[in-house]
Design a protein around this motif. Structure first.
Motif, short mmCIF file in Angstrom:
data_model
loop_
_atom_site.label_atom_id
_atom_site.label_comp_id
_atom_site.label_asym_id
_atom_site.label_seq_id
_atom_site.Cartn_x
_atom_site.Cartn_y
_atom_site.Cartn_z
N GLN A 13 0.87 -1.26 0.01
CA GLN A 13 0.14 -0.04 -0.09
C GLN A 13 0.84 1.14 -0.01
N GLU A 14 0.48 2.16 -0.90
CA GLU A 14 1.05 3.68 -0.76
C GLU A 14 0.83 4.02 0.42
N ASN A 15 1.73 4.73 1.32
CA ASN A 15 1.55 5.63 2.39
C ASN A 15 0.99 4.64 3.47
N HIS A 16 1.10 3.54 3.40
CA HIS A 16 0.83 2.42 4.65
C HIS A 16 -0.62 2.76 4.82
N ALA A 17 -1.70 2.79 3.88
CA ALA A 17 -3.10 2.98 4.21
C ALA A 17 -3.56 1.72 4.89
N TYR A 18 -3.35 0.50 4.15
CA TYR A 18 -4.11 -0.80 4.64
C TYR A 18 -5.23 -0.77 4.86
N PRO A 19 -6.34 -0.55 3.85
CA PRO A 19 -7.63 -0.84 4.17
C PRO A 19 -8.27 -2.15 4.75
N GLN A 20 -7.26 -3.07 4.60
CA GLN A 20 -7.56 -4.40 5.21
C GLN A 20 -7.58 -4.59 6.84
N LEU A 21 -7.14 -3.35 7.15
CA LEU A 21 -6.87 -3.34 8.74
C LEU A 21 -8.24 -2.65 9.39
N GLU A 22 -9.31 -2.22 8.39
CA GLU A 22 -10.37 -1.45 8.90
C GLU A 22 -11.35 -2.24 10.13
N ILE A 132 2.63 -1.91 9.56
CA ILE A 132 1.34 -2.43 9.79
C ILE A 132 0.92 -2.13 11.17
N ALA A 133 1.89 -2.58 12.23
CA ALA A 133 1.53 -2.13 13.60
C ALA A 133 0.97 -0.81 13.81
N LEU A 134 2.03 0.01 13.31
CA LEU A 134 1.78 1.59 13.65
C LEU A 134 0.51 1.88 12.87
N GLU A 135 0.11 1.40 11.52
CA GLU A 135 -1.06 1.79 10.92
C GLU A 135 -2.34 1.35 11.79
N LEU A 136 -2.05 0.15 12.10
CA LEU A 136 -3.37 -0.35 13.10
C LEU A 136 -3.55 0.45 14.31
N LEU A 137 -2.25 0.85 15.37
CA LEU A 137 -2.54 1.42 16.27
C LEU A 137 -3.22 2.99 16.07
#
Length: 346
Positions: A13-22, A132-137
């Protein structure tokens, strides 16, 4: 309970958006338990402000409730909402090592579940560097308590399949972000005393810490029974494979001799070694665990190799020992706990 799995490529993901984490973030906000990758090992997260949510961690892991948990945060600024006092030494370490594998023990503010801190007046907190951890947090926007995502006492998970093997049906979900990096847990440093005290060696070495804040001490009383532990890993046996593990302090020939003695008694023997020595040994299973010339590779693969021994019907495992310098201190700390401090001296 049905355990969901979300597969996330940290480079996708660009900019580590990771929509899968919603969905994972939503479940965490609702008080559920979610496993996610960090740069050290996979963590099992729950809302650190909720007794009910934190209870689910202890139940899922079978973890003793007097063993405190580490809080994970998504920004450096968030520590001010958790700790009421940040000494200058702690701030210098935050500036240097966060995000990264360094946990700081600080005096806590109200609002964190007593179940996280095991009734102590201090709290352990870190900011992981895994994207991934940072984006989830950041999506959750809550302090998340997260010990390693494994059954208590077993080797910590460095792959999502390790989490699945231990906790499928016991937690709400697993974020599969691929293999972790460091391989052993974070260093835990008590910053509430005049001279910082290492409670658990890990991904940031004593030498690296001293380069920033000067002299630090290493706790000599990690294994004194009856003390209330200020850090995970201070009181109970951890990381153990199914077969008894012994650390051999001696030559390669001596280790091979001990393996031959047990095999002569009809025992199935495994040997934990390094890539340099893998072809030297004869046993039922010989597994290399990184290079002796670069102990960071041993740290990276240690838990995976310990779990791999469980795939074989072994009666005993013999492990080489390693120099207790740099990350080697963390490697030997984990091996000693996995072995229950069973040592064979030449």
């Amino acid at each position: 309970m049905r355990t969901k799995m979300w597969i996330v490529d940290k480079n996708e993901q660009e900019n580590h958006a990771y929509p899968q984490l919603e969905e994972a973030a939503k479940l965490l906000k609702e008080g559920e338990t979610i496993a996610f990758p960090t740069e050290t090992v996979y963590g099992l997260g729950a809302d650190a402000t909720s007794d009910r949510a934190v209870d689910k961690i202890f139940v899922a892991k079978g973890r003793p409730s007097d063993n405190p948990l580490i809080i994970h945060i998504g920004s450096k600024e968030a520590v001010e909402k958790i700790a009421k006092e940040i000494p200058s030494s702690a701030q210098a370490l935050i500036d240097r090592f966060w995000p990264g594998p360094l946990t700081l023990v600080l005096k806590k503010r109200p609002g964190i579940s007593e179940k996280v801190t095991a009734g102590l007046e201090t709290v352990a907190v870190r900011m992981p560097s895994h994207p991934i951890a940072l984006e989830l947090l950041k999506k959750v926007d809550l302090p998340i308590a997260a010990p390693s995502a494994n059954l208590s006492g077993k080797p910590s998970p460095t792959l999502a399949k390790h989490v699945w093997a231990d906790l499928d049906g016991r937690i709400s979900g697993i974020v599969d972000g691929g293999p972790t990096g460091v391989g052993v847990e974070s260093t835990v440093l008590d910053c509430t005393e005049d001279t910082p005290l290492i409670l658990r060696p890990g991904g940031v070495t004593k030498e690296q810490i001293e380069a920033v804040v000067g002299k630090v001490r290493v706790d000599k009383a990690l294994l004194i029974s009856g003390q209330a532990p200020k850090s995970p890993g201070m009181k109970y046996t951890h990381y153990a494979p199914n077969a008894p593990l012994y650390i051999v302090q001696g030559s390669r020939d001596f280790l091979q001799k001990k393996a031959d003695e047990w095999r002569g008694q009809g025992k199935r023997v495994g040997i934990l070694t390094t890539t340099e020595n893998e072809s030297f040994y004869q046993a039922d299973v010989v597994l290399g665990c990184g290079s002796r010339d670069d102990l960071s590779t041993v740290a990276t693969h240690l838990y995976e190799v310990l779990r791999s021994f469980n795939e074989h019907d072994l009666d005993i495992i013999l492990s080489e020992s390693f120099p207790e310098e740099g990350v080697g201190q963390a490697v030997m700390n984990r091996l000693m706990k996995a072995a229950g401090h069973q040592i064979i001296l030449e």
